[in-house]
Design a protein around this motif. Structure first.
Motif, PDB file in Angstrom:
ATOM      1  N   GLN A   1      -5.618  18.565  -4.009  1.00 21.77           N
ATOM      2  CA  GLN A   1      -7.051  18.826  -4.139  1.00 21.77           C
ATOM      3  C   GLN A   1      -7.539  19.833  -3.116  1.00 21.77           C
ATOM      4  O   GLN A   1      -8.305  20.752  -3.439  1.00 21.77           O
TER       5      GLN A   1
ATOM      6  N   GLN B   1     -18.203   8.823  -8.184  1.00 18.83           N
ATOM      7  CA  GLN B   1     -17.535   7.854  -7.312  1.00 18.83           C
ATOM      8  C   GLN B   1     -18.469   6.713  -6.930  1.00 18.83           C
ATOM      9  O   GLN B   1     -18.060   5.549  -6.890  1.00 18.83           O
TER      10      GLN B   1
ATOM     11  N   TYR C   1       0.371   8.322  -3.015  1.00 18.16           N
ATOM     12  CA  TYR C   1      -0.492   8.911  -4.041  1.00 18.16           C
ATOM     13  C   TYR C   1      -1.703   9.594  -3.407  1.00 18.16           C
ATOM     14  O   TYR C   1      -2.093  10.704  -3.797  1.00 18.16           O
ATOM     15  N   ALA C   2      -2.304   8.928  -2.413  1.00 25.17           N
ATOM     16  CA  ALA C   2      -3.474   9.481  -1.732  1.00 25.17           C
ATOM     17  C   ALA C   2      -3.123  10.774  -0.999  1.00 25.17           C
ATOM     18  O   ALA C   2      -3.883  11.751  -1.036  1.00 25.17           O
ATOM     19  N   VAL C   3      -1.959  10.784  -0.335  1.00 28.21           N
ATOM     20  CA  VAL C   3      -1.532  11.984   0.385  1.00 28.21           C
ATOM     21  C   VAL C   3      -1.285  13.136  -0.592  1.00 28.21           C
ATOM     22  O   VAL C   3      -1.690  14.284  -0.341  1.00 28.21           O
TER      23      VAL C   3
ATOM     24  N   ARG D   1      -2.610  13.576  -3.568  1.00 27.72           N
ATOM     25  CA  ARG D   1      -3.904  14.037  -4.076  1.00 27.72           C
ATOM     26  C   ARG D   1      -4.639  14.861  -3.032  1.00 27.72           C
ATOM     27  O   ARG D   1      -5.271  15.879  -3.352  1.00 27.72           O
ATOM     28  N   THR D   2      -4.560  14.423  -1.778  1.00 25.04           N
ATOM     29  CA  THR D   2      -5.228  15.158  -0.701  1.00 25.04           C
ATOM     30  C   THR D   2      -4.722  16.591  -0.620  1.00 25.04           C
ATOM     31  O   THR D   2      -5.516  17.544  -0.571  1.00 25.04           O
TER      32      THR D   2
ATOM     33  N   LEU E   1       0.802  -1.221   0.000  1.00 27.06           N
ATOM     34  CA  LEU E   1       0.000   0.000   0.000  1.00 27.06           C
ATOM     35  C   LEU E   1       0.838   1.275   0.000  1.00 27.06           C
ATOM     36  O   LEU E   1       0.288   2.376   0.033  1.00 27.06           O
TER      37      LEU E   1
ATOM     38  N   ASP F   1       0.088   3.570  -2.866  1.00 25.90           N
ATOM     39  CA  ASP F   1      -1.267   4.112  -2.743  1.00 25.90           C
ATOM     40  C   ASP F   1      -1.335   5.185  -1.662  1.00 25.90           C
ATOM     41  O   ASP F   1      -2.032   6.196  -1.824  1.00 25.90           O
ATOM     42  N   ILE F   2      -0.632   4.966  -0.553  1.00 33.22           N
ATOM     43  CA  ILE F   2      -0.629   5.955   0.529  1.00 33.22           C
ATOM     44  C   ILE F   2      -0.008   7.260   0.062  1.00 33.22           C
ATOM     45  O   ILE F   2      -0.566   8.345   0.281  1.00 33.22           O
TER      46      ILE F   2
END
Length: 253
Positions: free
Chosen positions: A46, A80, A38-40, A42-43, A32, A35-36
């Motif tokens: 955004q 979504q 990438y998610a951070v 994007r957070t 992960l 993914d972590i």
């Protein structure tokens, strides 16, 4: 009134919390890490973009821009929710109609009751809360429905063979799917204040508002979310279960 101070240095230290998640993912070989990160990323991107957009919309205080922002939130929530539907014959409009209807009805009640003023700083955040919770409920409803149609395929076929109509054959699955979509919000309502101090209440307390006064807002939010998730799951369920049947009342799964 106390002010919550979060500066750039504080945020840099907060990155250490993300490092904890990355270390656990790497140590336990969860796969992960990417993914972590990438998610951070994007957070951060955004929220920074949205922050500047909201600042502009709040200062402008124009009904058209407020409604456009609300529609943008609803559209993205619908997209979504649509993605979370495993069925190949899914339709985006089912998700959009469900989230749009549940959000508009809930917002209308809050505004006409005087609980909410039609200003961007109130309407837009509340729209986000309603649409996001409705999105989660609809996603759970879709996943449960797909699983149950797959697992109970034989039972549904037997009911159809015995002369049952589409609604009767799918009724237990439909009911269970709507219940699954609503359940997390109901569970949250049961434990609010005892286990968790949710976002609205916590934010107001951080801002220095009297906790007794903050409770009133949180009660309103819980009622709002119960309405939105029940409407969203109900509408999405009744619109989407028909996708599992063709014109001859044959299952397509």
């Amino acid at each position: 009134m106390n002010q919550l101070a979060v500066n750039n240095v504080s945020l840099l230290f907060a990155v250490l919390l993300v490092v904890v998640a990355v270390v656990i993912s790497a140590k336990e070989k969860l796969g992960l890490t990417r993914d972590i990160i990438y998610a951070v990323a994007r957070t951060v991107i955004q929220l920074v973009i949205v922050g500047y957009i909201l600042k502009y919309v709040f200062q402008l205080d124009h009904a058209v821009f407020t409604l456009a922002m609300c529609l943008f939130i609803i559209f993205n929530a619908s997209r979504q929710a649509h993605k979370r539907n495993p069925h190949t014959n899914k339709q985006f409009m089912h998700s959009f109609v469900a989230i749009f209807t549940s959000t508009v009805i809930t917002l209308a009640i809050l505004i006409f009751s005087g609980s909410l003023a039609f200003i961007p700083s109130q309407v837009i955040p509340i729209t986000g809360m309603i649409a996001s919770n409705s999105m989660v409920a609809i996603g759970l409803c879709y996943k449960h429905m797909h699983t149950q149609f797959h697992d109970q395929r034989q039972q549904v076929l037997e009911k159809l063979a015995l002369g049952a109509d589409m609604k009767s054959a799918a009724s237990p699955i439909l009911t269970g799917s709507i219940r699954t979509g609503m359940q997390p919000t109901i569970d949250s309502a049961k434990t609010v204040g005892l286990v968790s101090l949710p976002g609205m209440m916590s934010g107001l307390i951080f801002a220095g508002v009297d906790p007794v006064h903050a409770i009133k807002y949180q009660i309103m939010v819980m009622f709002m979310l119960l309405s939105a998730t029940s409407l969203g799951a109900f509408i999405a369920g009744y619109l989407s279960y028909k996708n599992y049947f063709n014109a001859r009342l044959q299952l397509t799964i």
